[in-house]
Scaffold this motif. Structure first.
Motif, PDB file in Angstrom:
ATOM      1  N   ALA A 141      13.655  -3.970   8.204  1.00  0.00           N
ATOM      2  CA  ALA A 141      13.789  -3.191   6.964  1.00  0.00           C
ATOM      3  C   ALA A 141      12.557  -3.353   6.076  1.00  0.00           C
ATOM      4  O   ALA A 141      12.018  -2.368   5.545  1.00  0.00           O
ATOM      5  CB  ALA A 141      15.045  -3.622   6.208  1.00  0.00           C
ATOM      6  N   THR A 142      12.096  -4.581   5.943  1.00  0.00           N
ATOM      7  CA  THR A 142      10.940  -4.855   5.088  1.00  0.00           C
ATOM      8  C   THR A 142       9.703  -4.128   5.613  1.00  0.00           C
ATOM      9  O   THR A 142       9.002  -3.445   4.861  1.00  0.00           O
ATOM     10  CB  THR A 142      10.660  -6.377   5.056  1.00  0.00           C
ATOM     11  OG1 THR A 142      11.836  -7.031   4.588  1.00  0.00           O
ATOM     12  CG2 THR A 142       9.494  -6.705   4.138  1.00  0.00           C
ATOM     13  N   GLN A 164       5.672   0.178   5.393  1.00  0.00           N
ATOM     14  CA  GLN A 164       4.776   1.108   6.096  1.00  0.00           C
ATOM     15  C   GLN A 164       5.073   2.558   5.730  1.00  0.00           C
ATOM     16  O   GLN A 164       4.170   3.377   5.599  1.00  0.00           O
ATOM     17  CB  GLN A 164       4.870   0.916   7.608  1.00  0.00           C
ATOM     18  CG  GLN A 164       4.171  -0.318   8.119  1.00  0.00           C
ATOM     19  CD  GLN A 164       2.758  -0.476   7.591  1.00  0.00           C
ATOM     20  OE1 GLN A 164       2.501  -1.292   6.717  1.00  0.00           O
ATOM     21  NE2 GLN A 164       1.831   0.327   8.094  1.00  0.00           N
ATOM     22  N   GLN A 165       6.367   2.855   5.585  1.00  0.00           N
ATOM     23  CA  GLN A 165       6.788   4.205   5.226  1.00  0.00           C
ATOM     24  C   GLN A 165       6.082   4.669   3.961  1.00  0.00           C
ATOM     25  O   GLN A 165       5.570   5.782   3.891  1.00  0.00           O
ATOM     26  CB  GLN A 165       8.303   4.147   5.013  1.00  0.00           C
ATOM     27  CG  GLN A 165       9.008   5.427   5.062  1.00  0.00           C
ATOM     28  CD  GLN A 165       9.039   5.989   6.466  1.00  0.00           C
ATOM     29  OE1 GLN A 165       8.299   5.586   7.372  1.00  0.00           O
ATOM     30  NE2 GLN A 165       9.886   6.960   6.653  1.00  0.00           N
ATOM     31  N   LYS A 166       6.012   3.805   2.980  1.00  0.00           N
ATOM     32  CA  LYS A 166       5.346   4.150   1.715  1.00  0.00           C
ATOM     33  C   LYS A 166       3.844   4.291   1.921  1.00  0.00           C
ATOM     34  O   LYS A 166       3.227   5.226   1.428  1.00  0.00           O
ATOM     35  CB  LYS A 166       5.600   3.045   0.674  1.00  0.00           C
ATOM     36  CG  LYS A 166       6.967   3.135   0.049  1.00  0.00           C
ATOM     37  CD  LYS A 166       7.050   2.307  -1.237  1.00  0.00           C
ATOM     38  CE  LYS A 166       8.498   1.924  -1.513  1.00  0.00           C
ATOM     39  NZ  LYS A 166       8.778   0.492  -1.276  1.00  0.00           N
ATOM     40  N   LEU A 167       3.282   3.349   2.655  1.00  0.00           N
ATOM     41  CA  LEU A 167       1.829   3.362   2.861  1.00  0.00           C
ATOM     42  C   LEU A 167       1.370   4.593   3.630  1.00  0.00           C
ATOM     43  O   LEU A 167       0.248   5.062   3.454  1.00  0.00           O
ATOM     44  CB  LEU A 167       1.427   2.130   3.677  1.00  0.00           C
ATOM     45  CG  LEU A 167       1.037   0.881   2.926  1.00  0.00           C
ATOM     46  CD1 LEU A 167       0.810  -0.259   3.923  1.00  0.00           C
ATOM     47  CD2 LEU A 167      -0.233   1.131   2.120  1.00  0.00           C
ATOM     48  N   GLN A 176       5.535 -13.844  10.223  1.00  0.00           N
ATOM     49  CA  GLN A 176       4.538 -13.032  10.936  1.00  0.00           C
ATOM     50  C   GLN A 176       4.479 -11.586  10.423  1.00  0.00           C
ATOM     51  O   GLN A 176       3.955 -10.718  11.109  1.00  0.00           O
ATOM     52  CB  GLN A 176       4.878 -13.005  12.436  1.00  0.00           C
ATOM     53  CG  GLN A 176       4.824 -14.366  13.107  1.00  0.00           C
ATOM     54  CD  GLN A 176       5.434 -14.320  14.514  1.00  0.00           C
ATOM     55  OE1 GLN A 176       6.522 -13.782  14.705  1.00  0.00           O
ATOM     56  NE2 GLN A 176       4.734 -14.878  15.486  1.00  0.00           N
ATOM     57  N   LEU A 177       5.005 -11.352   9.232  1.00  0.00           N
ATOM     58  CA  LEU A 177       5.093  -9.968   8.740  1.00  0.00           C
ATOM     59  C   LEU A 177       3.765  -9.224   8.817  1.00  0.00           C
ATOM     60  O   LEU A 177       3.707  -8.073   9.230  1.00  0.00           O
ATOM     61  CB  LEU A 177       5.556  -9.947   7.277  1.00  0.00           C
ATOM     62  CG  LEU A 177       7.050 -10.005   6.982  1.00  0.00           C
ATOM     63  CD1 LEU A 177       7.283  -9.644   5.526  1.00  0.00           C
ATOM     64  CD2 LEU A 177       7.864  -9.111   7.905  1.00  0.00           C
ATOM     65  N   LYS A 179      -0.107  -3.104   7.881  1.00  0.00           N
ATOM     66  CA  LYS A 179      -0.319  -2.823   6.461  1.00  0.00           C
ATOM     67  C   LYS A 179      -1.812  -2.816   6.131  1.00  0.00           C
ATOM     68  O   LYS A 179      -2.333  -1.859   5.556  1.00  0.00           O
ATOM     69  CB  LYS A 179       0.394  -3.906   5.645  1.00  0.00           C
ATOM     70  CG  LYS A 179       0.206  -3.798   4.154  1.00  0.00           C
ATOM     71  CD  LYS A 179       0.826  -5.018   3.469  1.00  0.00           C
ATOM     72  CE  LYS A 179       0.482  -5.056   2.000  1.00  0.00           C
ATOM     73  NZ  LYS A 179       0.772  -6.391   1.428  1.00  0.00           N
ATOM     74  N   GLY A 180      -2.504  -3.879   6.508  1.00  0.00           N
ATOM     75  CA  GLY A 180      -3.915  -3.997   6.141  1.00  0.00           C
ATOM     76  C   GLY A 180      -4.774  -2.915   6.762  1.00  0.00           C
ATOM     77  O   GLY A 180      -5.594  -2.286   6.087  1.00  0.00           O
ATOM     78  N   GLU A 181      -4.565  -2.661   8.041  1.00  0.00           N
ATOM     79  CA  GLU A 181      -5.456  -1.720   8.729  1.00  0.00           C
ATOM     80  C   GLU A 181      -5.164  -0.266   8.352  1.00  0.00           C
ATOM     81  O   GLU A 181      -6.055   0.580   8.429  1.00  0.00           O
ATOM     82  CB  GLU A 181      -5.427  -1.933  10.255  1.00  0.00           C
ATOM     83  CG  GLU A 181      -6.624  -1.307  10.947  1.00  0.00           C
ATOM     84  CD  GLU A 181      -7.112  -2.054  12.184  1.00  0.00           C
ATOM     85  OE1 GLU A 181      -6.439  -3.010  12.608  1.00  0.00           O
ATOM     86  OE2 GLU A 181      -8.180  -1.670  12.719  1.00  0.00           O
TER      87      GLU A 181
END
Ligand code: PHE
Ligand code: FE
Length: 296
Positions: free
Chosen positions: A42-43, A48-51, A124-125, A204-206
């Protein structure tokens, strides 16, 4: 630990102890997912959905919507398979982890996509060094709903079986193609560059770095150029290759690769961060933060 155990064994080789994954297809042990596992899903999903709004390609987002994955709990492969089979005839099969090359190619050649059944831990998120359920499901599976991309993946699998029979150098060339398209590909839309590679959409970062940073090169896709280019496995990519459409990708990879492998065997590989005179350059990277070694 509170997550379902990974059934990974180790075996002594000339590289020391290396993990050995079972190559078998396994049923998704859905009932063994803990509330922590579902929370991790979920997290990551919501983050990612937002990003990805305004960053992922239109086809990726449309496919993702059509597929109906939701944040509330880890999807069941069986449910996704009903959608996939109807849309493009693809099917997900559960696996323990990375597969030997030929096994992997054989799955793709038969329109089966292997999905790691276990999910990373909360620690490990942001990063883990091997594919897990989030990377595979969130990153790879949506575009299997797209008919052209679905055909590309199967063609890749068939090409892999063929390259495996040709030799190690051919496999290296083909693996670079996978890396710079399926895992780290960008696509050009009228409104700008967008992401379609699974390794990016699940990170997230990439997701931000590949589009917004001045550091990496963004270069127009060219088959032989890509097949000669080394890549990074432990840092962000130094170079991203940009396609115009999945049709372009399908067409460019249509010809028999055997003579191409032969030609490339006589040429040097290209370091991950280099820009060539012949490149179509969308961004010549500043190279900020690059490590000098570590290209694969
Ligand atoms: N045309 C390639 C070959 O002859 C097969 C292939 C298609 C490989 C699409 C990758 C992607 O080997
Ligand atoms: Fe992947």
């Amino acid at each position: 630990m509170d997550t379902a155990p990974k059934r990974v064994e180790h075996q002594m080789t000339d590289k020391g102890y290396v993990p050995v994954y079972t190559t078998a297809v396994v049923d998704q042990p859905w009932d063994t997912y803990t509330s922590i596992d579902h929370d991790v899903w979920a997290t990551l999903f919501e983050r990612q959905q937002k990003l990805l709004v305004g960053r992922a390609g239109d086809e990726f987002l449309a496919s993702q919507r059509a597929m109906g994955m939701a944040p509330d709990r880890i999807p069941k492969f069986d449910d996704l398979n009903r959608m996939l089979r109807k849309a493009t005839g693809w099917e997900l099969v559960g696996v323990e982890g990375l597969l030997p090359e030929l096994t992997f190619f054989d799955h793709l050649a038969n329109r089966r996509f292997p999905v790691t059944w276990w999910i990373r831990t909360p620690e490990q998120l942001d990063y883990l060094s091997e594919p897990d359920l989030f990377h595979d499901l969130f990153g790879h599976v949506p575009l299997l709903m797209n008919p052209v991309f679905a055909d590309y993946m199967q063609a890749y699998g068939r090409g892999g079986v063929k390259a495996h029979g040709i030799g190690e150098a051919a496999l290296v060339n083909l693996t670079r193609l996978y890396w710079y398209t399926v895992e780290f590909g960008l696509i050009r839309q009228p409104d700008g560059l967008r992401i379609y590679g699974a390794g990016i959409v699940s990170s997230k970062g990439e997701s931000i770095h590949c589009l917004e940073s001045a550091a990496p090169n963004r270069i127009g896709f060219d088959l032989e150029r890509v097949m000669r280019t080394r890549y990074r496995i432990d840092t962000y990519q130094k170079t991203y290759f940009v396609i115009d459409s999945y049709e372009q990708l399908m067409e460019a990879t249509g010809p028999d690769f055997a003579p191409i492998y032969e030609k490339l065997a006589a040429l040097d590989s290209i370091p991950a961060g280099n820009v060539l005179d012949t490149d179509t350059v969308f961004n010549a990277g500043t190279g900020e933060g690059w490590l000098d070694d570590g290209d694969v």
